[in-house]
Design a protein around this motif. Structure first.
Motif, mmCIF file in Angstrom:
data_model
loop_
_atom_site.group_PDB
_atom_site.id
_atom_site.type_symbol
_atom_site.label_atom_id
_atom_site.label_comp_id
_atom_site.label_asym_id
_atom_site.label_seq_id
_atom_site.Cartn_x
_atom_site.Cartn_y
_atom_site.Cartn_z
ATOM 1 N N THR A 310 91.826 18.151 68.169
ATOM 2 C CA THR A 310 91.022 17.454 69.184
ATOM 3 C C THR A 310 89.669 18.129 69.401
ATOM 4 O O THR A 310 88.703 17.484 69.803
ATOM 5 C CB THR A 310 91.846 17.345 70.488
ATOM 6 O OG1 THR A 310 92.997 16.559 70.189
ATOM 7 C CG2 THR A 310 91.078 16.692 71.615
ATOM 8 N N GLU A 311 89.598 19.416 69.054
ATOM 9 C CA GLU A 311 88.313 20.126 69.130
ATOM 10 C C GLU A 311 87.212 19.394 68.362
ATOM 11 O O GLU A 311 86.055 19.428 68.752
ATOM 12 C CB GLU A 311 88.462 21.474 68.416
ATOM 13 C CG GLU A 311 88.848 22.622 69.269
ATOM 14 C CD GLU A 311 89.115 23.804 68.359
ATOM 15 O OE1 GLU A 311 89.911 23.634 67.398
ATOM 16 O OE2 GLU A 311 88.530 24.866 68.602
ATOM 17 N N SER A 314 85.283 17.205 70.402
ATOM 18 C CA SER A 314 84.333 17.846 71.309
ATOM 19 C C SER A 314 83.104 18.337 70.539
ATOM 20 O O SER A 314 81.999 18.257 71.039
ATOM 21 C CB SER A 314 84.992 18.955 72.129
ATOM 22 O OG SER A 314 85.331 20.024 71.311
ATOM 23 N N GLN A 317 80.848 15.422 70.183
ATOM 24 C CA GLN A 317 80.175 15.007 71.415
ATOM 25 C C GLN A 317 79.120 16.012 71.852
ATOM 26 O O GLN A 317 78.301 15.726 72.722
ATOM 27 C CB GLN A 317 81.181 14.855 72.573
ATOM 28 C CG GLN A 317 82.237 13.796 72.349
ATOM 29 C CD GLN A 317 81.620 12.455 72.048
ATOM 30 O OE1 GLN A 317 80.757 11.984 72.772
ATOM 31 N NE2 GLN A 317 82.033 11.847 70.942
ATOM 32 N N SER A 350 84.991 8.573 68.063
ATOM 33 C CA SER A 350 85.416 9.638 68.994
ATOM 34 C C SER A 350 84.985 9.297 70.412
ATOM 35 O O SER A 350 85.732 9.515 71.367
ATOM 36 C CB SER A 350 84.882 11.002 68.551
ATOM 37 O OG SER A 350 83.493 11.043 68.667
ATOM 38 N N LEU A 354 87.543 8.867 73.589
ATOM 39 C CA LEU A 354 87.370 9.702 74.793
ATOM 40 C C LEU A 354 87.088 8.864 76.031
ATOM 41 O O LEU A 354 87.571 9.158 77.118
ATOM 42 C CB LEU A 354 86.229 10.694 74.579
ATOM 43 C CG LEU A 354 86.588 11.842 73.653
ATOM 44 C CD1 LEU A 354 85.357 12.621 73.252
ATOM 45 C CD2 LEU A 354 87.597 12.770 74.356
ATOM 46 N N LEU A 388 90.720 19.862 77.826
ATOM 47 C CA LEU A 388 89.804 18.722 77.833
ATOM 48 C C LEU A 388 88.737 18.913 78.912
ATOM 49 O O LEU A 388 87.550 18.700 78.689
ATOM 50 C CB LEU A 388 90.565 17.407 78.055
ATOM 51 C CG LEU A 388 91.126 16.646 76.855
ATOM 52 C CD1 LEU A 388 90.013 16.022 76.051
ATOM 53 C CD2 LEU A 388 91.988 17.474 75.967
ATOM 54 N N MET A 392 85.557 19.639 76.645
ATOM 55 C CA MET A 392 85.032 18.352 76.173
ATOM 56 C C MET A 392 83.754 17.999 76.929
ATOM 57 O O MET A 392 83.805 17.791 78.146
ATOM 58 C CB MET A 392 86.100 17.274 76.379
ATOM 59 C CG MET A 392 85.836 15.989 75.638
ATOM 60 S SD MET A 392 85.785 16.207 73.851
ATOM 61 C CE MET A 392 87.512 16.340 73.407
ATOM 62 N N PHE A 395 83.469 15.341 80.062
ATOM 63 C CA PHE A 395 84.784 14.795 80.421
ATOM 64 C C PHE A 395 84.992 14.828 81.943
ATOM 65 O O PHE A 395 85.255 13.806 82.565
ATOM 66 C CB PHE A 395 85.872 15.616 79.718
ATOM 67 C CG PHE A 395 87.198 14.922 79.598
ATOM 68 C CD1 PHE A 395 87.369 13.873 78.715
ATOM 69 C CD2 PHE A 395 88.283 15.332 80.357
ATOM 70 C CE1 PHE A 395 88.604 13.242 78.577
ATOM 71 C CE2 PHE A 395 89.515 14.705 80.234
ATOM 72 C CZ PHE A 395 89.674 13.658 79.340
#
Ligand code: BGC
Length: 434
Positions: A310-311, A314, A317, A350, A354, A388, A392, A395
């Motif tokens: 999941t990194e 990020s 983004q 992505s 998100l 997250l 992120m 987020f």
């Protein structure tokens, strides 16, 4: 159809309209009401047997954090007025990156995994032998009292055997006694309760706690209807299992390949364990259909589940050069030589994944804040933690701004609270001294 159109359609599969936040929130509250009434529900109202802390709790405590990929044991000193110090911290991954051991699989027994926890406690025992112990255990469990809880089931793809239905406190104290340490947990809490405790230790406006890391969940204040008293109690909702949500084609593929298909639906749409996998499955499908430049089906990343962390979302983004470089390195290591178009698709997908996660989380928070309206707080703060929120980009602020537009007449905020699983466990243990 053009590739651009296909990507738009793909992103559309992840679209949840902002106008549906209220509806999802109402369904979430309906599920909570059904759980309270003892009716069938995807949510639970699990009493923690704790109310909000006063902020004046003091003393030294052992905090054990069992719930993420790393097991951690700490000696924490609470100093009151929201102040604390971590005097000592020892940590070990549940799964050794070098492959020497793995306590997450069904090859491990409950006895072995708790012996591993006990060994870590022994590392700080010399300095902590007069202290009470608080255990943060971040899996669904049914509490009978503040210090006794039975494991309902594992989540986050963990599966040690001979554990479900068993008393977590007993399993830990037995493992401790086996190595000559005579202590029983004074408090057992879920990590969301830990983040509530740690947040409220600083700021009494905290009315709920939430984690979005490997897993997803939240806890809230609810009048203690399960006890004779009407005292307000913190309850764990196991929100990751919220199921009144539309699964798209890719959600279904992901879910079917998990250990617990049909369960933890919301968690699989919003949490760190799964967002990277959702992205991988989506990209692989586009690659197979010929719409992903540089796609090579023989590369490991397209064949190995969970090989897109999941990194990566990020990094995509982020506007920081360090993360952009990390992403470029990751692309190279994985032999995914895409072009400018491919990169643009990755960014769009992505962002869509998100954005959906943020809207769904904001909807559950809207439900909690609506529910807590009856508690008459002037200001309502949700203490949050997890990777997250921490890593992120946008987020936390994105969820907060949805909340503010959904509840314009209220003062609401999210408070990033690290150390929930340790300070929270210490505060909970301290509360048992009252
Ligand atoms: C667990 C919860 C936990 C959450 C966050 C979920 O998988 O069921 O108990 O609070 O993860 O760690």
């Amino acid at each position: 159809m053009t590739a651009k159109k296909i990507i738009e359609q793909t992103c559309g599969l992840y679209r949840v309209d902002l106008s549906s936040v209220k509806k999802i929130a109402a369904e979430f509250n309906g599920e909570l009401d059904r759980a309270l009434a003892g009716e069938k529900s995807s949510l639970q109202i699990i009493p923690s047997f704790l109310s909000a802390p006063s902020g004046q709790e003091k003393g030294r405590y052992i905090a054990v954090d069992f719930g993420g990929s790393n097991l951690r044991v700490m000696l924490v000193e609470l100093r009151g007025q929201g102040c604390y110090e971590i005097i000592k911290l020892v940590s070990q991954p549940l799964k050794d990156p070098q492959g020497r051991y793995d306590y997450t699989t069904a090859d491990t027994s409950g006895h072995e995994v708790f012996a591993f926890v006990a060994d870590l406690v022994s590392e700080i025992w010399a300095e902590a032998s007069s202290c009470k112990l608080g255990l943060t255990f971040s899996y669904p469990m049914l509490q009978n009292s503040i210090c006794s809880a039975r494991l309902l089931r594992w989540t986050k793809e963990l599966k040690p055997r001979q554990t479900e239905g068993r008393d977590i406190g007993q399993m830990l104290s037995k493992a401790l006694i086996d190595i000559g340490i005579d202590i029983k947990p004074a408090a057992i809490i879920n990590d969301t309760v830990g983040v509530f405790m740690a947040g409220c230790y600083h700021d009494s406006a905290v009315c709920a706690g939430s984690i979005c890391g490997t897993g997803y969940n939240n806890c809230l204040l609810e009048p203690g209807r399960m006890t004779a008293s009407e005292q307000v109690m913190i309850v764990n909702t196991e929100a990751g299992n919220f199921s009144s949500l539309p699964f798209n084609y890719y959600d279904q593929i992901l879910d079917q390949a998990t250990d617990d298909p049909g369960q933890q639906k919301m968690e699989k749409m919003v949490s760190g364990k799964y967002l990277g996998e959702l992205m991988r499955i989506t990209l692989r499908d586009l690659g197979e259909k010929g719409y992903l430049p540089g796609y090579d089906r023989s590369e490991r990343i397209w064949n190995q589940p969970y090989s897109l962390p999941t990194e990566v979302l990020s990094w995509l983004q982020s506007k920081r050069s360090e993360e952009i470089e990390q992403f470029a390195y990751w692309i190279e290591v994985n032999g995914f030589y895409t072009n400018q178009d491919g990169l643009a698709w990755l960014n769009l997908i992505s962002a869509a994944i998100l954005e959906r996660a943020m809207i769904l989380i904001a909807a559950t928070y809207t439900a909690i804040l609506e529910r807590n309206r009856q508690l008459n707080n002037e200001k309502q703060v949700i203490a949050v933690d997890g990777a997250l929120f921490k890593y992120m980009p946008g987020f936390l602020t994105g969820i907060e701004s949805i909340l503010r537009s959904e509840l314009p007449d209220r003062s609401v905020a999210l408070m990033y609270t690290s150390d929930g699983s340790n300070v929270g466990a210490a505060v909970a243990a301290a509360m048992t001294e009252r």
